[in-house]
Design a protein around this motif. Structure first.
Motif, PDB file in Angstrom:
ATOM      1  N   GLY A 116      50.695  44.817  43.423  1.00  0.00           N
ATOM      2  CA  GLY A 116      49.835  45.962  43.174  1.00  0.00           C
ATOM      3  C   GLY A 116      48.409  45.631  42.798  1.00  0.00           C
ATOM      4  N   SER A 117      48.054  44.334  42.802  1.00  0.00           N
ATOM      5  CA  SER A 117      46.715  43.936  42.345  1.00  0.00           C
ATOM      6  C   SER A 117      45.616  44.436  43.274  1.00  0.00           C
ATOM      7  CB  SER A 117      46.637  42.408  42.210  1.00  0.00           C
ATOM      8  OG  SER A 117      46.931  41.765  43.442  1.00  0.00           O
ATOM      9  N   LEU A 118      45.873  44.445  44.583  1.00  0.00           N
ATOM     10  CA  LEU A 118      44.852  44.884  45.537  1.00  0.00           C
ATOM     11  C   LEU A 118      44.514  46.361  45.317  1.00  0.00           C
ATOM     12  CD1 LEU A 118      43.075  44.228  47.963  1.00  0.00           C
ATOM     13  CD2 LEU A 118      45.006  44.809  49.455  1.00  0.00           C
ATOM     14  N   LYS A 119      45.523  47.194  45.134  1.00  0.00           N
ATOM     15  CA  LYS A 119      45.286  48.617  44.900  1.00  0.00           C
ATOM     16  C   LYS A 119      44.539  48.837  43.596  1.00  0.00           C
ATOM     17  CE  LYS A 119      47.609  53.055  44.286  1.00  0.00           C
ATOM     18  NZ  LYS A 119      48.918  53.773  44.235  1.00  0.00           N
ATOM     19  N   ARG A 120      44.934  48.122  42.550  1.00  0.00           N
ATOM     20  CA  ARG A 120      44.255  48.295  41.253  1.00  0.00           C
ATOM     21  C   ARG A 120      42.777  47.934  41.369  1.00  0.00           C
ATOM     22  NH1 ARG A 120      49.235  46.259  39.458  1.00  0.00           N
ATOM     23  NH2 ARG A 120      48.449  44.120  39.295  1.00  0.00           N
ATOM     24  N   MET A 121      42.490  46.910  42.164  1.00  0.00           N
ATOM     25  CA  MET A 121      41.097  46.494  42.310  1.00  0.00           C
ATOM     26  C   MET A 121      40.257  47.523  43.034  1.00  0.00           C
ATOM     27  SD  MET A 121      40.280  42.610  42.993  1.00  0.00           S
ATOM     28  CE  MET A 121      41.170  42.736  44.483  1.00  0.00           C
ATOM     29  N   VAL A 122      40.754  48.026  44.153  1.00  0.00           N
ATOM     30  CA  VAL A 122      39.947  48.992  44.902  1.00  0.00           C
ATOM     31  C   VAL A 122      39.828  50.319  44.150  1.00  0.00           C
ATOM     32  CG1 VAL A 122      40.489  47.953  47.128  1.00  0.00           C
ATOM     33  CG2 VAL A 122      41.883  49.848  46.292  1.00  0.00           C
ATOM     34  N   MET A 123      40.699  50.528  43.177  1.00  0.00           N
ATOM     35  CA  MET A 123      40.598  51.721  42.338  1.00  0.00           C
ATOM     36  C   MET A 123      39.648  51.498  41.168  1.00  0.00           C
ATOM     37  SD  MET A 123      42.331  54.034  43.811  1.00  0.00           S
ATOM     38  CE  MET A 123      42.383  55.286  42.535  1.00  0.00           C
ATOM     39  N   GLY A 124      39.099  50.276  41.058  1.00  0.00           N
ATOM     40  CA  GLY A 124      38.111  49.999  40.033  1.00  0.00           C
ATOM     41  C   GLY A 124      38.697  49.623  38.683  1.00  0.00           C
ATOM     42  N   GLU A 125      39.984  49.287  38.635  1.00  0.00           N
ATOM     43  CA  GLU A 125      40.606  48.905  37.375  1.00  0.00           C
ATOM     44  C   GLU A 125      40.246  47.465  37.007  1.00  0.00           C
ATOM     45  OE1 GLU A 125      44.805  49.777  37.265  1.00  0.00           O
ATOM     46  OE2 GLU A 125      44.554  51.629  38.422  1.00  0.00           O
ATOM     47  N   ASP A 126      40.525  47.105  35.758  1.00  0.00           N
ATOM     48  CA  ASP A 126      40.207  45.767  35.266  1.00  0.00           C
ATOM     49  C   ASP A 126      41.224  44.759  35.811  1.00  0.00           C
ATOM     50  OD1 ASP A 126      39.248  43.561  33.916  1.00  0.00           O
ATOM     51  OD2 ASP A 126      40.199  44.099  32.006  1.00  0.00           O
ATOM     52  N   GLU A 127      40.961  44.310  37.004  1.00  0.00           N
ATOM     53  CA  GLU A 127      41.838  43.347  37.680  1.00  0.00           C
ATOM     54  C   GLU A 127      40.969  42.219  38.207  1.00  0.00           C
ATOM     55  OE1 GLU A 127      45.430  41.840  38.786  1.00  0.00           O
ATOM     56  OE2 GLU A 127      45.279  43.882  38.025  1.00  0.00           O
ATOM     57  N   GLY A 128      41.322  40.980  37.874  1.00  0.00           N
ATOM     58  CA  GLY A 128      40.547  39.838  38.358  1.00  0.00           C
ATOM     59  C   GLY A 128      39.202  39.733  37.676  1.00  0.00           C
ATOM     60  N   THR A 129      38.285  39.044  38.340  1.00  0.00           N
ATOM     61  CA  THR A 129      36.932  38.798  37.810  1.00  0.00           C
ATOM     62  C   THR A 129      35.886  39.279  38.810  1.00  0.00           C
ATOM     63  OG1 THR A 129      37.668  36.845  36.587  1.00  0.00           O
ATOM     64  CG2 THR A 129      35.308  37.050  36.996  1.00  0.00           C
ATOM     65  N   LEU A 130      34.953  40.082  38.343  1.00  0.00           N
ATOM     66  CA  LEU A 130      33.863  40.561  39.173  1.00  0.00           C
ATOM     67  C   LEU A 130      32.658  39.658  38.971  1.00  0.00           C
ATOM     68  CD1 LEU A 130      32.648  42.758  41.054  1.00  0.00           C
ATOM     69  CD2 LEU A 130      31.863  43.925  38.977  1.00  0.00           C
ATOM     70  N   VAL A 131      32.185  39.068  40.067  1.00  0.00           N
ATOM     71  CA  VAL A 131      30.961  38.248  40.032  1.00  0.00           C
ATOM     72  C   VAL A 131      29.850  39.099  40.639  1.00  0.00           C
ATOM     73  CG1 VAL A 131      29.897  36.051  40.638  1.00  0.00           C
ATOM     74  CG2 VAL A 131      32.396  36.199  40.364  1.00  0.00           C
ATOM     75  N   HIS A 132      28.774  39.276  39.894  1.00  0.00           N
ATOM     76  CA  HIS A 132      27.741  40.227  40.313  1.00  0.00           C
ATOM     77  C   HIS A 132      26.351  39.661  40.075  1.00  0.00           C
ATOM     78  CE1 HIS A 132      26.898  41.151  36.055  1.00  0.00           C
ATOM     79  NE2 HIS A 132      28.198  40.949  35.911  1.00  0.00           N
TER      80      HIS A 132
END
Length: 236
Positions: free
Chosen positions: A219-235
């Motif tokens: 379910g990690s891919l869905k959580r990410m595209v929904m903007g949840e705190d999953e993984g690390t965002l590099v910006h």
């Protein structure tokens, strides 16, 4: 509502192995396809760049001492094999996908043509980019950054077996902490290995964010595209 409308998913070949030493684990690829299908049905346009390490690993002994360019071309062909396997798994799951290759193999896959790729995405198809950039000495990380920029993706999602970017190797340091977000400049100053240097520089210059996450977590891919705190965002 999904946080993104168009994404570039970077899948390593190793992610397809499951617990096997090399090759493609069918149960693993079917689980990944199920997650990709769920996200696509939410209206997210998905393009995928796939690596070939799982297949090339099985040939590693024979590649020892080989000319680098020759080995890289073999690796590109391995990505085409992975792309076809992924496309086949998607077909069985009822997902329409197209493979586009940076190396010409017209009897098997489409050549990479940017407008055609974007049309496929607009029509709701998954587009799988194979053969990297088509050039030796460039990794599939660089291909992911390049294709992401070319198709106007909003983010590059780097799928790994680790659930983000850590302050140290979590396998060696139990006190290592996961970054929820980190800037490109911070990642460089702390010498954190997010992607290869060429890919990382391209994403930074084009202001293309990168999200590093674990494809192993259900379910990690869905959580990410929904903007949840999953993984690390590099910006930026």
């Amino acid at each position: 509502m999904p946080a993104y409308k168009r994404v570039l998913l970077k899948l390593s070949g190793e992610a397809l192995m499951g617990d096997d030493a090399f090759g493609i684990n069918r149960a693993t690829i079917e689980r990944m396809v199920a997650e990709i299908k769920e996200v696509a049905e939410m209206g997210v346009q998905i393009a995928i760049v796939i690596g070939g390490g799982n297949i090339f690993r099985g040939m590693a002994g024979g590649a020892a001492g080989m000319d680098r360019a020759t080995a890289d071309y073999m690796g590109m062909m391995a990505t085409i094999m992975n792309a076809l396997a992924l496309q086949d798994a998607m077909k069985h799951a009822g997902v329409e996908a197209r493979v586009q290759s940076a190396l010409r193999l017209d009897q098997v896959v489409e050549p990479y043509i940017r407008p055609r790729a974007m049309r496929h995405l607009d029509e709701g198809k998954i587009v799988i980019f194979a053969a990297g950039t088509g050039n030796p000495f460039f990794t599939t990380d660089t291909a992911a950054a390049l294709r992401g920029v070319e198709i106007g993706a909003e983010i590059v999602l780097k799928a790994t077996k680790v659930d983000g970017v850590y302050s140290a190797d979590p396998k060696k340091d139990p006190n290592a902490t996961r970054y929820s977000t980190i800037s490109f400049d911070e990642a460089i100053s702390k010498n954190l290995q997010v992607m290869d240097a060429t890919a990382f520089a391209l994403c930074r210059d084009q202001k293309m964010p990168i999200k590093v996450f674990s494809i192993v977590k259900e379910g990690s891919l869905k959580r990410m595209v929904m903007g949840e705190d999953e993984g690390t965002l590099v910006h930026v």
